[in-house]
Scaffold this active site. Structure first.
Site, PDB file in Angstrom:
ATOM      1  N   LYS A 105       0.864  -1.190   0.000  1.00 41.44           N
ATOM      2  CA  LYS A 105       0.000   0.000   0.000  1.00 41.44           C
ATOM      3  C   LYS A 105       0.895   1.232   0.000  1.00 41.44           C
ATOM      4  O   LYS A 105       2.032   1.171   0.491  1.00 41.44           O
ATOM      5  CB  LYS A 105      -0.870   0.013   1.262  1.00 41.44           C
ATOM      6  N   GLY A 217     -24.609   3.020   1.602  1.00 44.26           N
ATOM      7  CA  GLY A 217     -23.497   3.606   0.842  1.00 44.26           C
ATOM      8  C   GLY A 217     -23.797   3.469  -0.637  1.00 44.26           C
ATOM      9  O   GLY A 217     -23.960   2.355  -1.138  1.00 44.26           O
ATOM     10  N   GLY A 219     -22.035   4.842  -3.464  1.00 44.84           N
ATOM     11  CA  GLY A 219     -20.977   5.352  -4.337  1.00 44.84           C
ATOM     12  C   GLY A 219     -20.663   4.307  -5.382  1.00 44.84           C
ATOM     13  O   GLY A 219     -21.547   3.586  -5.850  1.00 44.84           O
ATOM     14  N   ASN A 220     -19.385   4.181  -5.719  1.00 42.30           N
ATOM     15  CA  ASN A 220     -18.980   3.231  -6.758  1.00 42.30           C
ATOM     16  C   ASN A 220     -19.463   1.812  -6.436  1.00 42.30           C
ATOM     17  O   ASN A 220     -20.175   1.181  -7.216  1.00 42.30           O
ATOM     18  CB  ASN A 220     -17.446   3.282  -6.886  1.00 42.30           C
ATOM     19  N   ALA A 221     -19.091   1.313  -5.257  1.00 42.96           N
ATOM     20  CA  ALA A 221     -19.423  -0.081  -4.914  1.00 42.96           C
ATOM     21  C   ALA A 221     -20.939  -0.257  -4.755  1.00 42.96           C
ATOM     22  O   ALA A 221     -21.526  -1.202  -5.297  1.00 42.96           O
ATOM     23  CB  ALA A 221     -18.687  -0.473  -3.634  1.00 42.96           C
ATOM     24  N   GLY A 222     -21.590   0.635  -4.035  1.00 42.47           N
ATOM     25  CA  GLY A 222     -23.018   0.491  -3.745  1.00 42.47           C
ATOM     26  C   GLY A 222     -23.904   0.587  -4.981  1.00 42.47           C
ATOM     27  O   GLY A 222     -24.849  -0.197  -5.153  1.00 42.47           O
TER      28      GLY A 222
END
Ligand code: NAD
Length: 416
Positions: A105, A217, A219-222
């Protein structure tokens, strides 16, 4: 939300798995620490002519199973311990989906919301000038993460290739398609999560076509989970969804495509026609078959875990469940698909991108989906078998699968 240092949490999670697996003390100690880490001081010319000094990190946690892999975060509150913890989690994530990579990371302490595009580009290039010689498809491969984008990946790749003097698109993943990105990267995290919901439902004899689901949520994932759930499972009723400003609920179901359109156009979920208001706390306790936490960490705690009614909880978000809540959910019979398994679809398609870059031949979207399905399904099966054998909750079982694979690689290499 937990106030513990994230790296202390990561070490405690490892400790529990190591004890269960009966790891020898040298292997256990080796896996508790990053194998390598770099700290950088980056001077960058700002638009006003002044030079600003940024701090950056790269942690290469463990490369026993292959080159390290993990995103680069740009965040004003970035710390080395957050980067270490996330690098450890990447090591377990690449291992649980059995891709031949280790974990890493990176991070830069900065606030990209206050920076122009030119400043961001100069910061991206400065980071690669500092860390570039430690990267490469056979060493360490970064990717986007919090507040870093495909465009930033493209600048980083370009700087790397300029320094090295040859084409090397696999040095970084999450790139835009015209410069070596992969088909299917955008929805990969949610898609991978839905694939394993399908497997878990089958193991639990739940008829997914009639299953209800809710998403915290958006956003992208949701958003992708909302539509892919019905597309992949052949049906289902979206009961509710929330974002940071609250959300909407309808017991007869919400149209996921229309809801995504409404969110993209208005910037919020509230006000969606036919949706009654629901809060971020209420959605977690909703009567439904599948719950997708896809927002923040630390939302399911000892306080509310006993009120969770979902049969399956698919953690698209990182760290939504505290350790105390895990035990309560297990005793209650909620089937948790833990974060580093549930959201591993993203890194898996990143790995596919690296593979395509390396042999300079690109797959169709169908190929990406097929290979992702295979990887996620196999990962689910390994975790499922381990949990049946050891009778522990799924997070610990996923840890045991991952840690045992990394430990085995360390042993075969003769490190321990
Ligand atoms: P995002 O920034 O696109 O979306 C986050 C969403 O959460 C937004 O809709 C936001 O409004 C909402 N949110 C913020 N605070 C909230 C609150 N208090 N209650 C409810 N909703 C709230 O982020 P994302 O990429 O979708 O990531 C979401 C989670 O999934 C994160 O934990 C992230 O680490 C994890 N994840 C994402 C990916 C990926 O590929 N996108 C991969 C692995 C893990």
């Amino acid at each position: 939300m937990s106030t513990l240092n994230p790296f202390t949490i990561a070490q405690q999670q490892l400790d529990e798995a190591a004890v269960r697996l009966g790891l020898d003390s040298a292997t256990h100690e080796l896996l508790r620490w990053p194998m390598r880490e770099y700290h950088f001081t980056l001077p960058v010319k700002m638009d006003n002519g002044a030079t600003r000094i940024f701090k950056g990190f790269r942690v290469q946690y463990n490369n026993a199973r292959g080159p390290t892999k993990g995103g680069i975060r740009w965040h004003p509150e970035e710390t080395i311990d957050t980067v270490r913890a996330l690098a450890a989690w990447m090591t377990w994530k690449t291992s649980v989906v059995d891709i031949p990579l280790g974990g890493g990371k990176g991070g830069i302490v900065c606030n990209p919301k206050e920076m122009s595009n030119g400043e961001k580009e100069r910061l991206a290039r400065a980071y690669i000038r500092a860390v570039g010689r430690e990267l490469g498809v056979h060493r360490d491969v970064p990717a986007p993460d919090v507040y870093t984008t495909p465009q930033i990946m493209a600048w980083m790749m370009d700087e790397y290739e300029t320094i090295m003097g040859y084409s090397h698109p696999g040095v970084i993943t999450g790139k835009p398609l015209p410069v070596g990105g992969s088909e299917g990267r955008g929805d990969a995290t949610a898609r991978g999560g839905v694939y394993i919901v399908r497997e878990a439902a089958q193991a639990m004899n739940i008829n997914v076509k009639n299953a209800s689901y809710a998403i915290q949520g958006f956003g992208n994932a949701g958003q992708f989970a909302a539509t892919l759930h019905q597309e992949i499972l052949g049906g289902g009723t979206l009961l509710a969804a929330t974002d940071s400003r609250g959300g909407v609920f309808n017991s007869s179901g919400l149209d996921p495509q229309a809801l995504v359109k409404h969110k993209l156009e208005s910037g919020a979920l509230t006000g969606f026609p036919g949706g009654k208001p629901i809060s971020n706390e209420e959605i977690l306790e909703l009567q439904c078959d599948v719950l997708y936490p896809a927002a923040l960490e630390g939302v399911v705690t000892a306080k509310n875990a006993s009120n969770i009614k979902a049969k399956i909880m698919c953690e698209l978000a990182n760290g939504p469940t505290t350790p105390e809540a895990d035990k309560i959910l297990y005793e209650k019979g909620v089937y948790v698909l833990p974060d580093f398994l549930a959201n591993a679809g993203g890194v898996t398609v990143s790995y596919f991108e690296q593979v395509q870059n390396t042999y300079n031949y690109y797959w169709s979207l169908e190929d990406v989906h097929k290979q992702l399905d295979r990887k996620m399904t196999d990962a689910f099966k390994s975790v499922y078998d381990m949990s049946k054998k050891t009778r522990v909750h799924n997070r610990l079982s996923a840890y045991m699968v991952s840690v045992s694979r990394v430990a085995e690689a360390c042993k075969i290499r003769g490190w321990v």
